[in-house]
Design a protein around this motif. Structure first.
Motif, PDB file in Angstrom:
ATOM      1  N   SER A   1       0.836  -1.216   0.000  1.00  0.00           N
ATOM      2  CA  SER A   1       0.000   0.000   0.000  1.00  0.00           C
ATOM      3  C   SER A   1       0.863   1.255   0.000  1.00  0.00           C
ATOM      4  O   SER A   1       2.056   1.205   0.270  1.00  0.00           O
ATOM      5  N   ALA A   2       0.196   2.374  -0.328  1.00  0.00           N
ATOM      6  CA  ALA A   2       0.824   3.700  -0.237  1.00  0.00           C
ATOM      7  C   ALA A   2      -0.262   4.687   0.169  1.00  0.00           C
ATOM      8  O   ALA A   2      -1.449   4.495  -0.110  1.00  0.00           O
ATOM      9  N   LEU A   3       0.189   5.719   0.838  1.00  0.00           N
ATOM     10  CA  LEU A   3      -0.756   6.747   1.314  1.00  0.00           C
ATOM     11  C   LEU A   3      -0.782   7.892   0.291  1.00  0.00           C
ATOM     12  O   LEU A   3       0.270   8.374  -0.119  1.00  0.00           O
ATOM     13  N   ILE A   4      -2.006   8.323  -0.100  1.00  0.00           N
ATOM     14  CA  ILE A   4      -2.144   9.392  -1.104  1.00  0.00           C
ATOM     15  C   ILE A   4      -2.971  10.508  -0.501  1.00  0.00           C
ATOM     16  O   ILE A   4      -4.060  10.253   0.034  1.00  0.00           O
ATOM     17  N   SER A   5      -2.431  11.691  -0.526  1.00  0.00           N
ATOM     18  CA  SER A   5      -3.201  12.827   0.035  1.00  0.00           C
ATOM     19  C   SER A   5      -3.205  13.970  -0.982  1.00  0.00           C
ATOM     20  O   SER A   5      -2.313  14.080  -1.821  1.00  0.00           O
ATOM     21  N   ASP A   6      -4.257  14.794  -0.876  1.00  0.00           N
ATOM     22  CA  ASP A   6      -4.338  15.938  -1.807  1.00  0.00           C
ATOM     23  C   ASP A   6      -4.765  17.167  -1.035  1.00  0.00           C
ATOM     24  O   ASP A   6      -5.629  17.103  -0.167  1.00  0.00           O
ATOM     25  N   SER A   7      -4.173  18.280  -1.364  1.00  0.00           N
ATOM     26  CA  SER A   7      -4.672  19.560  -0.855  1.00  0.00           C
ATOM     27  C   SER A   7      -4.945  20.454  -2.061  1.00  0.00           C
ATOM     28  O   SER A   7      -4.576  20.127  -3.182  1.00  0.00           O
ATOM     29  N   GLY A   8      -5.635  21.536  -1.826  1.00  0.00           N
ATOM     30  CA  GLY A   8      -5.983  22.441  -2.926  1.00  0.00           C
ATOM     31  C   GLY A   8      -7.464  22.426  -3.213  1.00  0.00           C
ATOM     32  O   GLY A   8      -8.008  23.374  -3.755  1.00  0.00           O
ATOM     33  N   GLY A   9      -8.135  21.345  -2.857  1.00  0.00           N
ATOM     34  CA  GLY A   9      -9.585  21.425  -2.903  1.00  0.00           C
ATOM     35  C   GLY A   9     -10.281  20.448  -3.802  1.00  0.00           C
ATOM     36  O   GLY A   9     -11.464  20.184  -3.611  1.00  0.00           O
ATOM     37  N   SER A  10      -9.597  19.907  -4.840  1.00  0.00           N
ATOM     38  CA  SER A  10     -10.382  19.071  -5.756  1.00  0.00           C
ATOM     39  C   SER A  10     -10.445  17.621  -5.299  1.00  0.00           C
ATOM     40  O   SER A  10     -11.433  16.940  -5.537  1.00  0.00           O
ATOM     41  N   GLY A  11      -9.384  17.144  -4.651  1.00  0.00           N
ATOM     42  CA  GLY A  11      -9.415  15.771  -4.134  1.00  0.00           C
ATOM     43  C   GLY A  11      -8.887  14.758  -5.123  1.00  0.00           C
ATOM     44  O   GLY A  11      -8.756  15.020  -6.321  1.00  0.00           O
ATOM     45  N   ILE A  12      -8.564  13.592  -4.579  1.00  0.00           N
ATOM     46  CA  ILE A  12      -7.991  12.497  -5.400  1.00  0.00           C
ATOM     47  C   ILE A  12      -9.029  12.012  -6.400  1.00  0.00           C
ATOM     48  O   ILE A  12     -10.176  11.755  -6.044  1.00  0.00           O
ATOM     49  N   ASN A  13      -8.616  11.893  -7.624  1.00  0.00           N
ATOM     50  CA  ASN A  13      -9.494  11.317  -8.646  1.00  0.00           C
ATOM     51  C   ASN A  13      -9.192   9.829  -8.739  1.00  0.00           C
ATOM     52  O   ASN A  13      -8.142   9.430  -9.254  1.00  0.00           O
ATOM     53  N   PRO A  14     -10.076   8.958  -8.227  1.00  0.00           N
ATOM     54  CA  PRO A  14      -9.752   7.520  -8.156  1.00  0.00           C
ATOM     55  C   PRO A  14      -9.431   6.919  -9.513  1.00  0.00           C
ATOM     56  O   PRO A  14      -8.662   5.953  -9.599  1.00  0.00           O
ATOM     57  N   SER A  15      -9.986   7.475 -10.571  1.00  0.00           N
ATOM     58  CA  SER A  15      -9.738   6.846 -11.880  1.00  0.00           C
ATOM     59  C   SER A  15      -8.306   7.042 -12.352  1.00  0.00           C
ATOM     60  O   SER A  15      -7.890   6.426 -13.322  1.00  0.00           O
ATOM     61  N   THR A  16      -7.557   7.901 -11.673  1.00  0.00           N
ATOM     62  CA  THR A  16      -6.161   8.129 -12.078  1.00  0.00           C
ATOM     63  C   THR A  16      -5.175   7.267 -11.290  1.00  0.00           C
ATOM     64  O   THR A  16      -3.971   7.327 -11.550  1.00  0.00           O
ATOM     65  N   LEU A  17      -5.700   6.529 -10.306  1.00  0.00           N
ATOM     66  CA  LEU A  17      -4.780   5.791  -9.427  1.00  0.00           C
ATOM     67  C   LEU A  17      -4.247   4.544 -10.140  1.00  0.00           C
ATOM     68  O   LEU A  17      -4.994   3.832 -10.803  1.00  0.00           O
ATOM     69  N   LEU A  18      -2.963   4.368  -9.966  1.00  0.00           N
ATOM     70  CA  LEU A  18      -2.345   3.203 -10.628  1.00  0.00           C
ATOM     71  C   LEU A  18      -1.207   2.689  -9.746  1.00  0.00           C
ATOM     72  O   LEU A  18      -0.411   3.461  -9.251  1.00  0.00           O
ATOM     73  N   MET A  19      -1.210   1.362  -9.550  1.00  0.00           N
ATOM     74  CA  MET A  19      -0.084   0.737  -8.849  1.00  0.00           C
ATOM     75  C   MET A  19       0.473  -0.348  -9.774  1.00  0.00           C
ATOM     76  O   MET A  19      -0.287  -1.157 -10.305  1.00  0.00           O
ATOM     77  N   ARG A  20       1.795  -0.273  -9.983  1.00  0.00           N
ATOM     78  CA  ARG A  20       2.453  -1.331 -10.760  1.00  0.00           C
ATOM     79  C   ARG A  20       3.458  -2.022  -9.848  1.00  0.00           C
ATOM     80  O   ARG A  20       4.156  -1.358  -9.076  1.00  0.00           O
ATOM     81  N   ILE A  21       3.500  -3.322  -9.961  1.00  0.00           N
ATOM     82  CA  ILE A  21       4.514  -4.106  -9.242  1.00  0.00           C
ATOM     83  C   ILE A  21       5.321  -4.853 -10.290  1.00  0.00           C
ATOM     84  O   ILE A  21       4.753  -5.588 -11.110  1.00  0.00           O
ATOM     85  N   ASN A  22       6.612  -4.542 -10.245  1.00  0.00           N
ATOM     86  CA  ASN A  22       7.517  -5.086 -11.283  1.00  0.00           C
ATOM     87  C   ASN A  22       6.979  -4.807 -12.677  1.00  0.00           C
ATOM     88  O   ASN A  22       6.985  -5.658 -13.558  1.00  0.00           O
ATOM     89  N   GLY A  23       6.435  -3.608 -12.826  1.00  0.00           N
ATOM     90  CA  GLY A  23       6.003  -3.174 -14.156  1.00  0.00           C
ATOM     91  C   GLY A  23       4.614  -3.638 -14.532  1.00  0.00           C
ATOM     92  O   GLY A  23       4.110  -3.270 -15.588  1.00  0.00           O
TER      93      GLY A  23
END
Ligand SMILES: [Ca+2]
Ligand SMILES: [Ca+2]
Ligand SMILES: [Ca+2]
Ligand SMILES: [Ca+2]
Length: 441
Positions: free
Chosen positions: A363-385
């Motif tokens: 896992s990794a922790l993702i935080s956003d400031s500025g007001g719009s918030g994390i867009n889940p559709s942009t999240l990507l995790m790759r393991i060994n590519g």
């Protein structure tokens, strides 16, 4: 008892003549007539007589101050104390008369009191004074009074209308009227009517006849004409003066088909606001966070744009659209957008270093400031590519993945995580690694 009141001594076998008795009180008197011959034989004859020593009285009126017709009724009351009324006379003095003259007579039938009216026809406009005189059945005739019982002014002449009546639409659907005042000195008020297609509405009564303009107190939407009547003190109306037709607009413009794109703004975004207005505008101001948008239109459809610089304040900002129609009516709407110039931050990758768990939660922790918030559709995790189907918990901000099968002991796994916020700001790619070791025996 009878009291002797008169006697006579005629001679011969017959006599004609009269006797006079004096009384000083009104009333019914019993009369006894006695004839005595030379042999002192008496013959009596009784009768009665009513003596009326009082004049009847009468009075004309009341009358209203003004008459607007030449023919009108003059009321009277009359009474007599004893013999009753024989007639009542109307005496009148018009504007061209030096003295009162007899204007009418009504025969009465001995009533002790009577009221009624004379129909009187004036010869011209002006002041008319009246009194009445009554006669009783004895012929007593009421003395003319020293002054009139009643008076009235006959005014059958309507005032002159106002002229040059012009209606002018002014701001916000209001209307101003201008006119040239009446030339009639006896004018007393102006009555202003607003006319739409079906109804005439009295909108003002002006008692200052020197007034030459007036404004509608409230805005109106529609098509109207106005009419003014002049009324004199007697109540006569002038012919009407009619204005031109005015079209008025008190309805502010309305907006439809509003779209704002994008609703989350990062630096260098082109903000585009599109909408349709309900009518032609005299001005349009569209602002965003204190800046003006540039607008173009095709008819009633507007497109306004603004290039976001990144110096605007982050968080929610209002786009305000302020539209003014040709009559000056304004309306505005606001639409919120969010400026976010700060990219998310990815941190706290786990596990790192060595782990003996064969199916560790990655896992990794993702935080956003500025007001719009994390867009889940942009999240990507790759393991060994290789992209893995990590899940994001917006509560904790953690993106995690657990391998469905055991990982291989002795192997090192390289993890990379990507994220962007809704405004499109991309986090720096975050990488970490871990190695699976044999569990302690
Ligand atoms: Ca009398
Ligand atoms: Ca008049
Ligand atoms: Ca309007
Ligand atoms: Ca952000």
């Amino acid at each position: 008892d009878y009291t002797p009141c008169a006697s006579q001594s005629p001679s011969g076998n017959s006599a004609d003549g009269s006797l006079t008795c004096s009384v000083n009180q009104s009333g019914v008197y019993q009369l006894r007539f006695e004839v005595v011959d030379l042999a002192l034989n008496r013959t009596q004859s009784d009768s009665q007589i009513l003596v009326d020593l009082a004049d009847p009285s009468s009075s004309a009126g009341p009358l209203t101050t003004y008459q607007t017709t030449k023919t009108f009724d003059v009321p009277y009351t009359a009474s007599d104390n004893l013999s009753g009324l024989a007639l009542v006379e109307l005496w009148a003095k018009g504007p061209s008369d030096a003295n009162f003259g007899l204007a009418g007579s009504i025969a009465l039938d001995g009533e002790l009191s009577k009221s009624g009216s004379f129909q009187f026809t004036a010869s011209s406009d002006g002041l008319y004074q009246f009194y009445t005189r009554a006669k009783d059945k004895t012929g007593r005739y009421e003395t003319a009074p020293s002054q009139a019982d009643a008076q009235t002014t006959v005014d059958t002449t309507p005032p002159e209308p106002v002229t040059n009546l012009i209606a002018t639409p002014i701001a916000n659907g209001r209307v101003r009227l201008d006119w040239t005042k009446t030339t009639s000195a006896d004018a007393q008020q102006y009555l202003i009517y607003r006319n739409d297609t079906s109804v005439d509405t009295l909108v003002a009564t002006l008692t200052d006849i020197n007034q030459t303009s007036w404004q509608e107190p409230n805005g109106l939407t529609g098509t109207f004409t106005y009419t003014i009547y002049v009324q004199d003190a007697a109540g006569n109306y002038s012919t009407k003066a009619t204005s031109n037709t005015v079209a008025t607009d008190a309805t502010p413009p309305s907006f439809s088909d509003l779209s704002v794109n994008p609703t989350y703004l990062k630096a260098n975004s082109l903000l585009t606001v599109q909408f349709t207005v309900s009518e032609e505008l005299s001005s349009l101001v569209v602002t965003f966070s204190g800046h003006s948008l540039t607008c173009t239109n095709e008819g009633l459809q507007y497109t306004c744009t603004y290039l976001v610089t990144g110096t605007e304040s982050e968080g929610e900002n209002q786009i305000q659209i302020l539209a003014t129609d040709l009559a000056g009516n304004q309306s505005s709407i606001n639409q919120a957008v969010v400026c976010d110039f700060t990219a998310p931050v990815i941190s706290a990758g786990s596990p790192q270093g060595e782990t003996s768990e064969l199916q560790p939660i990655v896992s990794a922790l993702i935080s956003d400031s500025g007001g719009s918030g994390i867009n889940p559709s942009t999240l990507l995790m790759r393991i060994n590519g290789v992209a893995v189907s990590a899940t994001f918990d917006p509560q904790t901000g953690r993106l995690s993945w657990q391998p469905p099968l055991n990982l291989r002991v002795g192997r090192t796994y390289y993890v990379s995580v990507w994220a962007s916020d809704y405004a499109g700001n991309a986090a720096l790619v975050y990488s970490f690694r871990f190695t699976i070791v044999a569990p302690p025996s």
